[in-house]
Design a protein around this motif. Structure first.
Motif, PDB file in Angstrom:
ATOM      1  N   UNK A  36       1.014  -1.306   0.205  1.00  0.00           N
ATOM      2  CA  UNK A  36      -0.053   0.051   0.186  1.00  0.00           C
ATOM      3  C   UNK A  36       1.007   1.225  -0.023  1.00  0.00           C
ATOM      4  N   UNK A  37       0.408   2.182  -0.833  1.00  0.00           N
ATOM      5  CA  UNK A  37       1.201   3.447  -0.865  1.00  0.00           C
ATOM      6  C   UNK A  37       0.837   4.393   0.361  1.00  0.00           C
ATOM      7  N   UNK A  38       1.814   4.701   0.706  1.00  0.00           N
ATOM      8  CA  UNK A  38       1.639   5.787   2.059  1.00  0.00           C
ATOM      9  C   UNK A  38       2.165   7.145   1.607  1.00  0.00           C
ATOM     10  N   UNK A  39       1.456   8.031   1.496  1.00  0.00           N
ATOM     11  CA  UNK A  39       2.072   9.397   1.004  1.00  0.00           C
ATOM     12  C   UNK A  39       2.382  10.277   2.431  1.00  0.00           C
ATOM     13  N   UNK A  40       3.611  10.755   2.336  1.00  0.00           N
ATOM     14  CA  UNK A  40       3.979  11.358   3.518  1.00  0.00           C
ATOM     15  C   UNK A  40       3.775  12.883   3.459  1.00  0.00           C
ATOM     16  N   UNK A  41       3.133  13.382   2.486  1.00  0.00           N
ATOM     17  CA  UNK A  41       2.808  14.896   2.593  1.00  0.00           C
ATOM     18  C   UNK A  41       1.809  15.029   3.484  1.00  0.00           C
ATOM     19  N   UNK A  42       1.672  16.185   4.068  1.00  0.00           N
ATOM     20  CA  UNK A  42       0.811  16.635   5.443  1.00  0.00           C
ATOM     21  C   UNK A  42       0.826  15.544   6.338  1.00  0.00           C
ATOM     22  N   UNK A  43       1.400  14.809   6.388  1.00  0.00           N
ATOM     23  CA  UNK A  43       1.287  13.855   7.576  1.00  0.00           C
ATOM     24  C   UNK A  43       2.136  13.952   8.422  1.00  0.00           C
ATOM     25  N   UNK A  44       1.548  13.507   9.734  1.00  0.00           N
ATOM     26  CA  UNK A  44       2.488  13.567  11.112  1.00  0.00           C
ATOM     27  C   UNK A  44       3.438  12.252  11.179  1.00  0.00           C
ATOM     28  N   UNK A  45       4.673  12.592  11.311  1.00  0.00           N
ATOM     29  CA  UNK A  45       5.458  11.515  11.303  1.00  0.00           C
ATOM     30  C   UNK A  45       6.523  11.461  12.873  1.00  0.00           C
ATOM     31  N   UNK A  46       6.247  10.360  13.438  1.00  0.00           N
ATOM     32  CA  UNK A  46       6.973  10.304  14.628  1.00  0.00           C
ATOM     33  C   UNK A  46       8.384   9.373  14.372  1.00  0.00           C
ATOM     34  N   UNK A  47       9.383  10.216  14.576  1.00  0.00           N
ATOM     35  CA  UNK A  47      10.948   9.508  14.603  1.00  0.00           C
ATOM     36  C   UNK A  47      11.449   9.417  16.177  1.00  0.00           C
ATOM     37  N   UNK A  48      11.776   8.064  16.395  1.00  0.00           N
ATOM     38  CA  UNK A  48      12.263   7.911  17.800  1.00  0.00           C
ATOM     39  C   UNK A  48      13.929   8.026  17.710  1.00  0.00           C
ATOM     40  N   UNK A  49      14.561   8.167  18.305  1.00  0.00           N
ATOM     41  CA  UNK A  49      15.930   8.515  18.363  1.00  0.00           C
ATOM     42  C   UNK A  49      16.436   9.225  17.282  1.00  0.00           C
ATOM     43  N   UNK A  50      15.900  10.366  17.567  1.00  0.00           N
ATOM     44  CA  UNK A  50      15.975  11.363  16.251  1.00  0.00           C
ATOM     45  C   UNK A  50      17.340  12.092  16.370  1.00  0.00           C
ATOM     46  N   UNK A  51      17.939  12.176  17.457  1.00  0.00           N
ATOM     47  CA  UNK A  51      19.223  12.783  17.828  1.00  0.00           C
ATOM     48  C   UNK A  51      20.494  11.728  17.106  1.00  0.00           C
ATOM     49  N   UNK A  52      20.015  10.732  17.016  1.00  0.00           N
ATOM     50  CA  UNK A  52      20.984   9.590  16.466  1.00  0.00           C
ATOM     51  C   UNK A  52      21.395   9.869  15.060  1.00  0.00           C
ATOM     52  N   UNK A  53      22.382   9.193  14.709  1.00  0.00           N
ATOM     53  CA  UNK A  53      22.961   9.362  13.462  1.00  0.00           C
ATOM     54  C   UNK A  53      22.364   9.237  12.303  1.00  0.00           C
TER      55      UNK A  53
END
Length: 354
Positions: A2-19
């Motif tokens: 299934x295609x997931x469109x990232x535009x206008x979406x809220x995305x959670x990234x954990x470990x965000x200060x990582x490399x």
């Protein structure tokens, strides 16, 4: 898929200060400028926190980026983040990393990699409560260390990986098993990525290439195992995040089996280079690029600072990823040459440490 469109979406990234996490955020905004990114990191002192601050500072320029300091092992915090921000896509890169550290500090791995990941899965599960759309795709980091002391190369996701040789590897294999169970029970589309060695600017100081650099700068000798006949899969960070973003945009399909019950929308891929580099060549190019970036003096004698030694017990001469499935499903193929990647690393090292 299934295609997931990232535009206008809220995305959670954990470990965000990582490399990889911090580089992924830059890539998300390049790819989907209208996205909103919520980043969480516990900013622990496993390695230089200044490096994490340096990466975070680069993310502050994005107006829709929000940073939250905290641990994914804090269930209340994770529940609160999901109910407040309602992320559509979750990328879980928060984990206690490192094989050797897991021998002396096992608690950190259980807390972050098991309890933390469980909290993320639970939050994904409850994101569908009361008929909400919830999480469209959970992408999480596994590791090439799940292959343990497998003798067969290249490492394939079809190989049995039931014999981990470190607690770190055991927690990563557990993540894959937990994700499978949650995908099956609650129809959560999830994709695990088994990372091989990733390198690049502002990378992790506990990685071998960073250690080599520090030693060369101090004029110390570096040991090269198996007399230089070791081959490893090195992938430049920009290539890796390109792969991750492609994976984020295609979730495993939700569909029912012949019994009418949901088949788990679950997948695991290797993400690496499928092009193992000789360690001796790697260090040779690294030393040349450090000279070019004025990190090492022009007359630096690399030959005098390397020591070819026999194999370490438990090490394998060649490790690399079979990434044919990733190429087949996402058209993904790393393209950065070793010299280009190490040049960018050397330039960043010069800026950060000089």
């Amino acid at each position: 898929m299934s295609t997931v469109n990232l535009e206008n979406k809220t995305i959670l990234v954990t470990g965000v200060a990582g490399f990889i996490g911090s580089n992924l955020v830059k890539k998300i905004y390049q790819d989907a400028p209208s996205a909103t990114v919520i980043g969480i990191d516990n900013m622990n002192a496993y390695y230089d926190v200044e490096l994490k601050n340096f990466r975070l500072a680069e993310l502050e320029k994005y107006s829709t980026f929000t940073f939250l300091k905290g641990s994914i092992a804090d269930k209340e915090l994770i529940t609160e983040i999901f109910s407040k921000y309602k992320p559509s896509v979750v990328v879980n890169f928060a984990a206690q990393a490192g094989v050797r550290y897991s021998i002396t500090n096992p608690d950190a791995y259980v807390e972050s990699n098991l309890i933390g990941f469980f909290n993320i899965l639970e939050a994904c599960r409850h994101s569908y409560d009361s008929g909400e759309n919830g999480v469209e795709h959970l992408v999480y980091a596994s590791s090439s260390s799940v292959y343990g002391s497998n003798k067969k190369v290249p490492y394939s996701t079809d190989d049995k990986v039931d014999n981990p040789v470190s607690l770190y590897a055991a927690t990563k294999k557990s993540n894959e098993l937990m994700a499978h169970a949650y995908s099956k029970l609650y129809n959560i589309p999830s994709t695990g990525l088994r990372f091989f060695t990733v390198y690049g600017p502002a990378g992790r100081p506990d990685m071998a290439y960073f250690g080599f650099t520090n030693k060369l700068v101090k004029g110390e000798t570096i040991k090269i195992f198996n007399y230089g006949n070791c081959k490893r899969d090195f992938t430049y960070v920009d290539d890796i995040v390109e792969g991750v973003i492609r994976v984020m945009k295609k979730a495993p399909d939700r569909k029912n089996g012949e019994d009418g019950l949901p088949l788990p929308p679950y997948a695991v891929y290797n993400i690496g280079n499928q092009n193992p580099e000789n360690l001796l060549d790697f260090v040779q190019i690294l030393s040349e690029e450090l000279i070019r970036a004025n990190v090492l003096p022009e007359d630096y004698d690399f030959e005098a600072h390397k020591e070819l030694v026999p194999m370490q017990p438990g090490d394998v001469p060649v490790t690399y990823a079979d990434t044919s499935a990733l190429e087949r499903d996402f058209g993904y193929k790393p393209s950065t040459s070793l010299r280009t990647g190490l040049r960018k690393f050397a330039e960043c090292y010069a800026e950060f440490y000089k």
